[in-house]
Design a protein around this motif. Sequence first.
Motif, mmCIF file in Angstrom:
data_model
loop_
_atom_site.group_PDB
_atom_site.id
_atom_site.type_symbol
_atom_site.label_atom_id
_atom_site.label_comp_id
_atom_site.label_asym_id
_atom_site.label_seq_id
_atom_site.Cartn_x
_atom_site.Cartn_y
_atom_site.Cartn_z
ATOM 1 N N PHE A 132 0.776 -1.242 0.036
ATOM 2 C CA PHE A 132 -0.071 -0.226 -0.297
ATOM 3 C C PHE A 132 0.744 1.182 0.001
ATOM 4 O O PHE A 132 0.933 2.216 -0.789
ATOM 5 C CB PHE A 132 -0.798 0.076 1.259
ATOM 6 C CG PHE A 132 -1.934 1.129 1.176
ATOM 7 C CD1 PHE A 132 -3.126 0.913 0.843
ATOM 8 C CD2 PHE A 132 -1.641 2.365 1.749
ATOM 9 C CE1 PHE A 132 -4.040 1.919 0.624
ATOM 10 C CE2 PHE A 132 -2.596 3.444 1.698
ATOM 11 C CZ PHE A 132 -3.627 3.150 1.099
ATOM 12 N N ARG A 133 1.943 1.310 0.888
ATOM 13 C CA ARG A 133 2.841 2.477 0.991
ATOM 14 C C ARG A 133 3.458 2.794 -0.187
ATOM 15 O O ARG A 133 3.646 3.836 -0.468
ATOM 16 C CB ARG A 133 3.586 2.419 2.181
ATOM 17 C CG ARG A 133 3.029 2.668 3.499
ATOM 18 C CD ARG A 133 3.899 2.619 4.855
ATOM 19 N NE ARG A 133 3.031 2.656 6.068
ATOM 20 C CZ ARG A 133 3.039 3.546 6.701
ATOM 21 N NH1 ARG A 133 3.912 4.474 6.589
ATOM 22 N NH2 ARG A 133 2.503 3.420 7.836
ATOM 23 N N GLN A 137 1.146 4.154 -2.939
ATOM 24 C CA GLN A 137 1.024 5.418 -2.719
ATOM 25 C C GLN A 137 2.099 6.402 -3.250
ATOM 26 O O GLN A 137 1.690 7.356 -3.755
ATOM 27 C CB GLN A 137 0.434 5.645 -1.119
ATOM 28 C CG GLN A 137 -0.061 6.883 -0.869
ATOM 29 C CD GLN A 137 -0.369 7.283 0.572
ATOM 30 O OE1 GLN A 137 0.135 6.331 1.483
ATOM 31 N NE2 GLN A 137 -0.761 8.276 0.702
ATOM 32 N N PRO A 164 -4.821 8.285 0.950
ATOM 33 C CA PRO A 164 -4.927 6.924 1.550
ATOM 34 C C PRO A 164 -6.286 6.488 1.254
ATOM 35 O O PRO A 164 -6.506 5.401 0.991
ATOM 36 C CB PRO A 164 -4.408 6.990 2.825
ATOM 37 C CG PRO A 164 -3.655 8.359 3.029
ATOM 38 C CD PRO A 164 -4.044 9.151 1.951
ATOM 39 N N SER A 165 -7.174 7.457 1.717
ATOM 40 C CA SER A 165 -8.619 7.005 1.414
ATOM 41 C C SER A 165 -9.045 6.731 -0.013
ATOM 42 O O SER A 165 -9.798 5.724 -0.050
ATOM 43 C CB SER A 165 -9.531 8.030 2.145
ATOM 44 O OG SER A 165 -9.477 9.254 1.560
ATOM 45 N N ASN A 182 -7.317 3.510 -1.180
ATOM 46 C CA ASN A 182 -7.873 2.203 -0.330
ATOM 47 C C ASN A 182 -9.305 2.036 -1.184
ATOM 48 O O ASN A 182 -9.615 0.903 -1.411
ATOM 49 C CB ASN A 182 -8.252 2.644 0.994
ATOM 50 C CG ASN A 182 -8.630 1.391 1.886
ATOM 51 O OD1 ASN A 182 -8.016 0.263 1.825
ATOM 52 N ND2 ASN A 182 -9.748 1.456 2.551
ATOM 53 N N THR A 183 -10.052 3.013 -1.507
ATOM 54 C CA THR A 183 -11.162 2.786 -2.320
ATOM 55 C C THR A 183 -11.074 2.235 -3.310
ATOM 56 O O THR A 183 -11.683 1.154 -3.944
ATOM 57 C CB THR A 183 -11.966 4.273 -2.385
ATOM 58 O OG1 THR A 183 -12.305 4.909 -1.276
ATOM 59 C CG2 THR A 183 -13.055 3.888 -3.044
ATOM 60 N N LEU A 210 -8.622 0.407 -4.658
ATOM 61 C CA LEU A 210 -7.901 -0.926 -4.552
ATOM 62 C C LEU A 210 -9.176 -1.927 -4.195
ATOM 63 O O LEU A 210 -9.045 -2.663 -4.667
ATOM 64 C CB LEU A 210 -7.036 -0.876 -3.348
ATOM 65 C CG LEU A 210 -5.589 -0.512 -3.790
ATOM 66 C CD1 LEU A 210 -4.775 -0.146 -2.428
ATOM 67 C CD2 LEU A 210 -4.834 -1.003 -4.886
ATOM 68 N N GLY A 211 -10.082 -1.472 -3.463
ATOM 69 C CA GLY A 211 -11.204 -2.261 -3.137
ATOM 70 C C GLY A 211 -12.108 -2.457 -4.406
ATOM 71 O O GLY A 211 -12.641 -3.579 -4.481
ATOM 72 N N ASN A 231 -4.299 -9.920 -3.678
ATOM 73 C CA ASN A 231 -3.145 -9.636 -2.752
ATOM 74 C C ASN A 231 -2.128 -10.808 -3.150
ATOM 75 O O ASN A 231 -2.749 -11.894 -3.015
ATOM 76 C CB ASN A 231 -3.500 -9.870 -1.365
ATOM 77 C CG ASN A 231 -4.664 -8.593 -1.240
ATOM 78 O OD1 ASN A 231 -4.722 -7.559 -1.848
ATOM 79 N ND2 ASN A 231 -5.002 -8.441 0.086
ATOM 80 N N TYR A 283 -0.097 -5.744 -3.485
ATOM 81 C CA TYR A 283 -1.078 -5.860 -4.302
ATOM 82 C C TYR A 283 -0.423 -6.331 -5.705
ATOM 83 O O TYR A 283 0.804 -5.599 -6.151
ATOM 84 C CB TYR A 283 -1.961 -4.616 -4.405
ATOM 85 C CG TYR A 283 -2.592 -4.290 -3.297
ATOM 86 C CD1 TYR A 283 -3.752 -4.592 -3.214
ATOM 87 C CD2 TYR A 283 -2.059 -3.386 -2.148
ATOM 88 C CE1 TYR A 283 -4.325 -4.232 -1.926
ATOM 89 C CE2 TYR A 283 -2.789 -3.146 -0.888
ATOM 90 C CZ TYR A 283 -4.074 -3.600 -1.015
ATOM 91 O OH TYR A 283 -4.593 -3.162 0.196
#
Length: 111
Positions: free
Chosen positions: A45-46, A49, A57-58, A61-62, A64-65, A75, A80
């Motif tokens: 994730f980092r 980003q 980040p939000s 995250n959205t 990626l989901g 994963n 990822y």
Amino acid sequence: MSFPQPGDAVRGSTTGRPIMALLDLLGRRWSLRVLWELHQAPASFRDLQARCEGVSPSVLNTRLGELREAQLLENGERGYQLSALGRELVQQCLPLALWADNWAAQLTPRP
């Protein structure tokens, strides 16, 4: 969290055609960039980003989901990564990347 699915009405189209659902998903902020970065290499994730320079980040995250739910990401051991469907999609986009490089080379520089 939900992504546009074939059969759903999406922004700009009520037909439910699969291409319209895909274009809606890919047209969301950062979706294409995430796929392109993961095409280069899997990422945490980092790391993702940082590679996406400026995504919050939000939002990341959205996205990626949504991309996971659409089965374009998964994963893996190193974070990822693109799924088989995601790799196939990126392969289909490579001719567009080549076209864009050719287009950029032909543009007249601005004064």
